[in-house]
Design an enzyme around this catalytic site. Structure first.
Site, short mmCIF file in Angstrom:
data_model
loop_
_atom_site.label_atom_id
_atom_site.label_comp_id
_atom_site.label_asym_id
_atom_site.label_seq_id
_atom_site.Cartn_x
_atom_site.Cartn_y
_atom_site.Cartn_z
CG ASP A 170 3.76 5.54 -5.14
OD1 ASP A 170 3.42 6.60 -4.72
OD2 ASP A 170 3.12 4.55 -5.26
NE ARG A 221 -5.10 9.12 0.09
CZ ARG A 221 -4.67 8.01 -0.80
NH1 ARG A 221 -5.07 6.90 -0.11
NH2 ARG A 221 -4.57 8.23 -1.83
CG HIS A 250 -3.55 3.18 -11.34
ND1 HIS A 250 -5.03 3.21 -11.11
CD2 HIS A 250 -3.15 3.92 -10.42
CE1 HIS A 250 -5.45 3.59 -9.89
NE2 HIS A 250 -4.25 4.40 -9.47
NE ARG A 295 -3.00 10.22 -7.97
CZ ARG A 295 -3.11 9.12 -7.07
NH1 ARG A 295 -3.04 9.57 -5.95
NH2 ARG A 295 -2.97 8.08 -7.48
CG HIS A 352 -2.22 0.95 1.22
ND1 HIS A 352 -2.59 1.46 0.14
CD2 HIS A 352 -2.79 1.14 2.13
CE1 HIS A 352 -3.43 2.21 0.48
NE2 HIS A 352 -3.85 2.13 1.61
N1 CMX Z 1 5.71 -4.31 -13.09
C1 CMX Z 1 5.73 -5.63 -13.02
N2 CMX Z 1 4.71 -6.28 -13.29
C2 CMX Z 1 3.45 -5.65 -13.29
C3 CMX Z 1 3.52 -4.27 -13.24
C4 CMX Z 1 4.64 -3.51 -12.90
N3 CMX Z 1 4.72 -2.28 -12.91
N4 CMX Z 1 2.11 -3.79 -13.31
C5 CMX Z 1 1.42 -5.05 -13.40
N5 CMX Z 1 2.24 -5.93 -13.39
C6 CMX Z 1 1.63 -7.38 -13.34
C7 CMX Z 1 0.93 -7.68 -12.19
O1 CMX Z 1 1.53 -8.09 -11.07
C8 CMX Z 1 -0.09 -8.94 -12.62
O2 CMX Z 1 0.93 -10.05 -12.62
P1 CMX Z 1 0.06 -11.53 -12.14
O3 CMX Z 1 -1.05 -11.63 -13.15
O4 CMX Z 1 1.37 -12.47 -12.28
O5 CMX Z 1 -0.62 -11.46 -10.84
C9 CMX Z 1 -0.27 -8.51 -14.11
O6 CMX Z 1 0.93 -7.84 -14.50
C10 CMX Z 1 -1.45 -7.85 -14.33
O7 CMX Z 1 -1.49 -6.61 -13.46
P2 CMX Z 1 -2.62 -5.33 -13.72
O8 CMX Z 1 -4.14 -6.16 -13.69
O9 CMX Z 1 -2.20 -4.55 -14.86
O10 CMX Z 1 -2.58 -4.55 -12.31
P3 CMX Z 1 -2.81 -4.90 -11.00
O11 CMX Z 1 -4.21 -4.14 -10.60
O12 CMX Z 1 -2.83 -6.42 -10.65
O13 CMX Z 1 -1.63 -4.25 -10.21
C11 CMX Z 1 -0.28 -2.42 -9.30
C12 CMX Z 1 -1.49 -3.00 -9.80
C13 CMX Z 1 -0.26 -1.04 -9.23
C14 CMX Z 1 -0.18 -3.29 -8.01
C15 CMX Z 1 0.76 -3.06 -10.44
O14 CMX Z 1 0.83 -2.41 -11.70
C16 CMX Z 1 2.13 -2.92 -9.58
O15 CMX Z 1 2.62 -3.73 -8.85
N6 CMX Z 1 3.08 -2.02 -9.86
C17 CMX Z 1 4.39 -1.50 -9.42
C18 CMX Z 1 4.41 -1.19 -8.14
C19 CMX Z 1 3.99 0.33 -7.82
O16 CMX Z 1 4.37 1.23 -8.58
N7 CMX Z 1 2.91 0.57 -7.00
C20 CMX Z 1 2.62 1.86 -6.74
C21 CMX Z 1 0.89 1.92 -7.16
C22 CMX Z 1 0.58 3.26 -7.06
C23 CMX Z 1 -1.10 3.52 -7.17
O17 CMX Z 1 -1.84 2.45 -6.98
O18 CMX Z 1 -1.37 4.57 -7.44
#
Ligand code: CMX
Length: 388
Positions: free
Chosen positions: A323, A349, A268, A277, A227
């Site tokens: 981020d 927040r 996302h 943002r 988170h």
């Molecule tokens: N790097 C590597 N893999 C990624 C990815 C990334 N940036 N974004 C998505 N994926 C992967 C997911 O882990 C998921 O894999 P699995 O099917 O093996 O579980 C697949 O692609 C599909 O994901 P999605 O449906 O596109 O996105 P989710 O809703 O599952 O996840 C998020 C969203 C943000 C958690 C993911 O994009 C991620 O882990 N990003 C990197 C971490 C990050 O920057 N977090 C900050 C988020 C900020 C915010 O939410 O505003």
């Protein structure tokens, strides 16, 4: 038979999935759309970037932007609430310096509540908003052992100025730091009702614990790496990239993916485009630090990572998220230690979660409020029998 609209058919497959997508309520402060991201009280975030944090806090609590007079009155009201009660600094003095700043923040908020609670939802929420800048500054000072000559809290100043003055770092451009922190706060204040920290805060408040207990709990929820702590991981990731050369960055991104690690700052759960943002922070970076090495790295990442991530069709949105840029900007203005970054997220927040708690406790259901949260769990393996 009623005319009620069916929002979602809940099946066994929904069980043990973290309530993902299950409708539970309405939110008056914000919502998120795939194309424009978060909206506060109907305004897309890109239209709010240049407002002061105080005006956005007013918006979240009052559901309309203030006019000049309302804005001035609200700032004066926050100033009148700002002084920390006695006892809070005594608590901070006792905390282990090895503790994560988010744990300090949660304990600091609890301490504020233990030293002064009014038991009026709105007053407590606004008092907490007004006391956050000093608490934040003191957390840095006590955790870093910089406890001598802490400036007096000039409550007539803006929320961000009070933090910057309490922090009182040498050799920094305080005006630049204020601009970056103000923008950060405005962009992070709220994000709908169902994110983990907001949901946790509202759920604790539904049992009529105080605003302070509810928001301290929300901070604990925010502190997890899945988170709020993602913003700490994101700058750590940028520092690891180490070069803004396009070929080097591409090699780095491909290597992270092949090692099974996430490419931080991209993707996302709701948006299908670059998070506005992120766009706003890139625009700010172009103004204040175009030559900063970390800023150059994130600019290259912004170009390279979406192209590489798009090769994996599972990834719904390969674009930059909020981020990607915040860490580089905070770092540039002198806030170098990423361990603290989630506390800025938490500080922001407090306003959104506080406003949502007030809505659920005193405004919704014609003033009756939302009852204590009580979702249903089934005995493992016997779901169907209990549904029938
Ligand atoms: N790097 C590597 N893999 C990624 C990815 C990334 N940036 N974004 C998505 N994926 C992967 C997911 O882990 C998921 O894999 P699995 O099917 O093996 O579980 C697949 O692609 C599909 O994901 P999605 O449906 O596109 O996105 P989710 O809703 O599952 O996840 C998020 C969203 C943000 C958690 C993911 O994009 C991620 O882990 N990003 C990197 C971490 C990050 O920057 N977090 C900050 C988020 C900020 C915010 O939410 O505003």
């Amino acid at each position: 038979m009623t005319n009620e609209k069916v929002l979602c058919e809940v099946t066994e497959n929904h069980l043990n999935t973290g309530l993902r997508g299950i409708p539970v309520g309405t939110c008056r402060t914000s919502f998120v759309t795939p194309s424009e991201g978060v909206h506060y009280c109907g305004y897309p975030i890109r239209e709010l970037v240049d407002f002061s944090p105080e005006d956005i806090i007013y918006l979240l609590f009052n559901k309309e932007l203030p006019n000049l007079e309302q804005s001035a009155q609200f700032k004066a009201d926050l100033s009148s609430r700002a002084t920390l009660p006695n006892g809070v600094e005594e608590v901070l003095k006792t905390l282990p310096k090895t503790g994560h700043p988010m744990d300090w923040l949660s304990i600091g908020i609890h301490a504020l509540g233990m030293c002064d609670t009014t038991e009026n939802w709105l007053d407590d929420a606004l008092n907490l908003v007004a006391r956050m800048p000093r608490l934040m500054g003191l957390i840095f000072r006590y955790r870093e052992g910089r406890t001598s000559d802490i400036p007096v809290d000039d409550v007539s100043k803006s929320l961000v100025e009070r933090f910057v003055e309490t922090l009182d770092l040498a050799n920094v451009d305080k005006a630049k730091m204020s601009k970056v922190v103000s923008t950060y706060l405005v962009l992070h204040m709220d994000h709908g009702g169902g994110n983990l920290s907001t949901f946790t805060g509202k759920s604790i408040a539904s049992g009529k614990a105080t605003v302070y207990s509810a928001i301290a709990g929300a901070m604990n929820a925010l502190s997890g790496p899945l988170h709020g702590r993602a913003n700490q991981s994101c700058l750590e990731f940028v520092l690891k990239v180490g070069s803004s050369d396009e070929a080097e960055v591409e090699r780095f991104v491909r290597n992270e993916l092949s090692e099974g690690r996430p490419v931080f700052g991209f993707g996302h759960a709701v948006l299908s485009v670059e998070d506005p943002r992120a766009t706003a922070q890139f625009e700010l970076g172009e103004k204040i630090c175009p030559e900063d090495e970390n800023f150059k790295i994130i600019k290259t990442l912004r170009k390279v990572a979406p192209r590489v991530l798009s090769e994996n069709k599972k990834i719904r949105n390969p674009n930059a998220n909020v981020d990607i840029a915040s860490g580089a900007l905070l770092h540039h203005v002198g806030l170098k230690d990423p361990t603290y970054y989630t506390t800025f997220f938490g500080w922001a927040r407090v306003a959104g979660i506080g406003a949502q708690i007030v809505d659920e406790r005193v405004n919704m259901r014609s003033g009756k409020g939302v009852p204590i949260y009580r979702p249903k769990y089934f005995p493992e393996g016997q779901q169907l029998r209990h549904i029938e």
